[in-house]
Motif scaffolding. Structure first.
Motif, PDB file in Angstrom:
ATOM      1  N   VAL A  24    -104.777  50.193  26.729  1.00 13.60           N
ATOM      2  CA  VAL A  24    -105.236  48.717  27.635  1.00 13.60           C
ATOM      3  C   VAL A  24    -105.981  49.335  28.598  1.00 13.60           C
ATOM      4  CG1 VAL A  24    -104.535  46.756  28.348  1.00 13.60           C
ATOM      5  CG2 VAL A  24    -103.114  47.246  26.873  1.00 13.60           C
ATOM      6  N   ALA A  25    -105.286  50.336  29.596  1.00 11.52           N
ATOM      7  CA  ALA A  25    -106.066  50.529  30.292  1.00 11.52           C
ATOM      8  C   ALA A  25    -107.808  51.322  30.068  1.00 11.52           C
ATOM      9  CB  ALA A  25    -105.026  51.979  30.745  1.00 11.52           C
ATOM     10  N   GLY A  26    -107.695  51.844  29.543  1.00  6.15           N
ATOM     11  CA  GLY A  26    -108.798  52.385  28.709  1.00  6.15           C
ATOM     12  C   GLY A  26    -110.018  52.003  28.939  1.00  6.15           C
ATOM     13  N   LEU A  27    -109.982  50.501  28.809  1.00  2.00           N
ATOM     14  CA  LEU A  27    -110.395  49.143  28.047  1.00  2.00           C
ATOM     15  C   LEU A  27    -110.498  48.802  29.211  1.00  2.00           C
ATOM     16  CD1 LEU A  27    -112.011  47.845  25.704  1.00  2.00           C
ATOM     17  CD2 LEU A  27    -110.439  46.354  25.289  1.00  2.00           C
ATOM     18  N   GLU A  28    -109.363  48.562  30.168  1.00  3.39           N
ATOM     19  CA  GLU A  28    -109.733  48.281  31.270  1.00  3.39           C
ATOM     20  C   GLU A  28    -110.683  49.422  32.282  1.00  3.39           C
ATOM     21  OE1 GLU A  28    -106.048  45.300  32.760  1.00  3.39           O
ATOM     22  OE2 GLU A  28    -105.557  48.045  32.879  1.00  3.39           O
ATOM     23  N   LEU A  31    -114.348  48.624  30.738  1.00  6.28           N
ATOM     24  CA  LEU A  31    -115.422  46.886  30.766  1.00  6.28           C
ATOM     25  C   LEU A  31    -115.299  46.694  32.635  1.00  6.28           C
ATOM     26  CD1 LEU A  31    -113.592  44.716  28.913  1.00  6.28           C
ATOM     27  CD2 LEU A  31    -115.549  45.923  28.877  1.00  6.28           C
ATOM     28  N   GLY A  32    -114.903  46.938  32.866  1.00  9.73           N
ATOM     29  CA  GLY A  32    -114.072  47.521  34.999  1.00  9.73           C
ATOM     30  C   GLY A  32    -114.088  46.398  35.714  1.00  9.73           C
ATOM     31  N   ALA A  48    -108.260  35.586  32.980  1.00  2.00           N
ATOM     32  CA  ALA A  48    -109.264  34.957  32.375  1.00  2.00           C
ATOM     33  C   ALA A  48    -110.283  35.802  31.511  1.00  2.00           C
ATOM     34  CB  ALA A  48    -110.040  33.922  33.390  1.00  2.00           C
ATOM     35  N   SER A  49    -110.260  37.224  32.187  1.00  2.00           N
ATOM     36  CA  SER A  49    -111.664  37.393  31.856  1.00  2.00           C
ATOM     37  C   SER A  49    -110.712  38.472  30.199  1.00  2.00           C
ATOM     38  CB  SER A  49    -111.669  38.845  32.569  1.00  2.00           C
ATOM     39  OG  SER A  49    -112.314  38.242  33.406  1.00  2.00           O
ATOM     40  N   GLY A  50    -109.418  38.545  30.306  1.00  2.00           N
ATOM     41  CA  GLY A  50    -108.538  38.905  29.641  1.00  2.00           C
ATOM     42  C   GLY A  50    -108.467  38.369  27.991  1.00  2.00           C
ATOM     43  N   ALA A  51    -108.123  36.812  28.298  1.00  2.00           N
ATOM     44  CA  ALA A  51    -108.199  35.837  27.453  1.00  2.00           C
ATOM     45  C   ALA A  51    -109.871  35.340  26.375  1.00  2.00           C
ATOM     46  CB  ALA A  51    -107.871  34.599  28.119  1.00  2.00           C
ATOM     47  N   TYR A  52    -110.771  35.764  27.565  1.00  2.00           N
ATOM     48  CA  TYR A  52    -112.074  35.195  27.258  1.00  2.00           C
ATOM     49  C   TYR A  52    -112.624  36.230  26.265  1.00  2.00           C
ATOM     50  CZ  TYR A  52    -117.292  34.862  26.649  1.00  2.00           C
ATOM     51  OH  TYR A  52    -118.515  34.797  26.300  1.00  2.00           O
ATOM     52  N   TYR A  53    -112.389  37.274  26.619  1.00  2.00           N
ATOM     53  CA  TYR A  53    -112.615  38.907  25.965  1.00  2.00           C
ATOM     54  C   TYR A  53    -111.579  39.129  24.108  1.00  2.00           C
ATOM     55  CZ  TYR A  53    -113.479  43.742  24.438  1.00  2.00           C
ATOM     56  OH  TYR A  53    -114.877  44.819  24.608  1.00  2.00           O
TER      57      TYR A  53
END
Length: 289
Positions: A24-28, A31-32, A48-53
């Motif tokens: 998760v940390a690597g993905l964040e 994506l920034g 909100a960004s996580g839910a959309y993604y």
């Protein structure tokens, strides 16, 4: 996060908690933007960004799964056809005839989905084609004409007898039963079908023929319905013809599919079979009289 914690997610994925956290940390970082956060209950939830993604990725994975399944089955000269059909047409006309399709194409799997008319789009992971009814073809897909529906006037035996006798007393509570798409045919109902006795009858409209035919069978009135859907009700005498006359429907049946699906083998098979079976039905009716 659906599970509310890294620990629960790790158990479900058969990974360690630290492994899930690192992913998760690597993905964040990539994506920034933050994808997860803690709420007041100290549970981990999506931003909100996580839910959309997550929703977009879920759709991609669904499409990937469907494409993988189709590729495997096509290799066995089979395949999956996801087909949208109107409920009454499906139950009364198409499904009773599908046995002949599967005898001819035993390796094709059909996944049926109920669709009301005028929803032509079929996107990957959703539908390959739909059977639609409309006055004219649309311009957003391939609209392959199947048959121009023919309407007959039907009712229960009791109502039909009252009409034949011209018993106005018995007809005082009788309604005209029409599909919403056939309202424009109301005047033809009296003139072309020679049912002047019903001109003052109140109108009841329905969005599907299942309810319309049930209303007619229960004695609510006289229904105007496609002859293609009446076979079982007429044979069982649940409904009878009020007149030998018929009129053309405003609706034409179409097989609708995206242009890119035109050469998809399961759809090619279904199109070929559907045109053959409809031609055979038309020929049988013509020979019967």
């Amino acid at each position: 996060m659906r599970n509310g914690s890294f620990t629960a997610a790790a158990e479900e994925l058969a990974l360690t908690q630290s492994a899930v956290s690192r992913q998760v940390a690597g993905l964040e970082e990539l994506l920034g933007v933050p994808l997860l956060e803690k709420n007041r209950r100290r549970q981990i939830v999506a931003t909100a960004s996580g839910a959309y993604y997550a929703e977009q990725i879920r759709q991609i994975l669904t499409h990937l799964t469907a494409a993988t399944t189709e590729a495997i089955t096509l290799g066995d000269r089979g395949g999956v056809l996801r087909l949208g059909i109107p409920p009454t047409f499906g139950s009364l006309w198409l499904i009773p005839r599908m046995q002949s399709f599967f005898k001819t194409y035993p390796n094709v799997t059909v996944e049926f989905s109920t669709r009301l008319p005028s929803r032509p789009h079929a996107s990957p992971g959703e539908l390959h084609a739909v059977i639609d009814f409309a006055p004219a073809p649309g311009s957003d897909a391939v609209w392959e004409e199947l048959i121009h529906l023919e309407l007959r006037a039907v009712a229960s035996e009791q109502v039909a007898e009252a009409i034949q006798k011209g018993d106005k007393g018995a007809l005082s509570g009788i309604h005209l039963l029409l599909h919403t798409s056939e309202r424009a045919n109301r005047s033809n109902f009296f003139d072309d079908l020679k049912l002047e006795v019903l001109r003052s009858s109140p109108l009841l409209t329905f969005e599907n023929y299942t309810m319309l035919l049930e209303a007619a069978a229960r004695g609510l009135g006289v229904a105007l319905a496609p002859k293609e859907l009446l076979g079982n009700d007429i044979l069982s005498k649940r409904l009878v013809h009020v007149t030998d006359l018929s009129i053309k429907s405003r609706s034409i049946s179409y097989l609708v599919y995206p242009e890119e699906m035109q050469s998809y083998p399961p759809l090619v098979a279904f199109r070929t079979w559907l045109h053959e079976i409809m031609a055979a039905d038309i020929q049988a009716v013509a020979e019967a009289g």
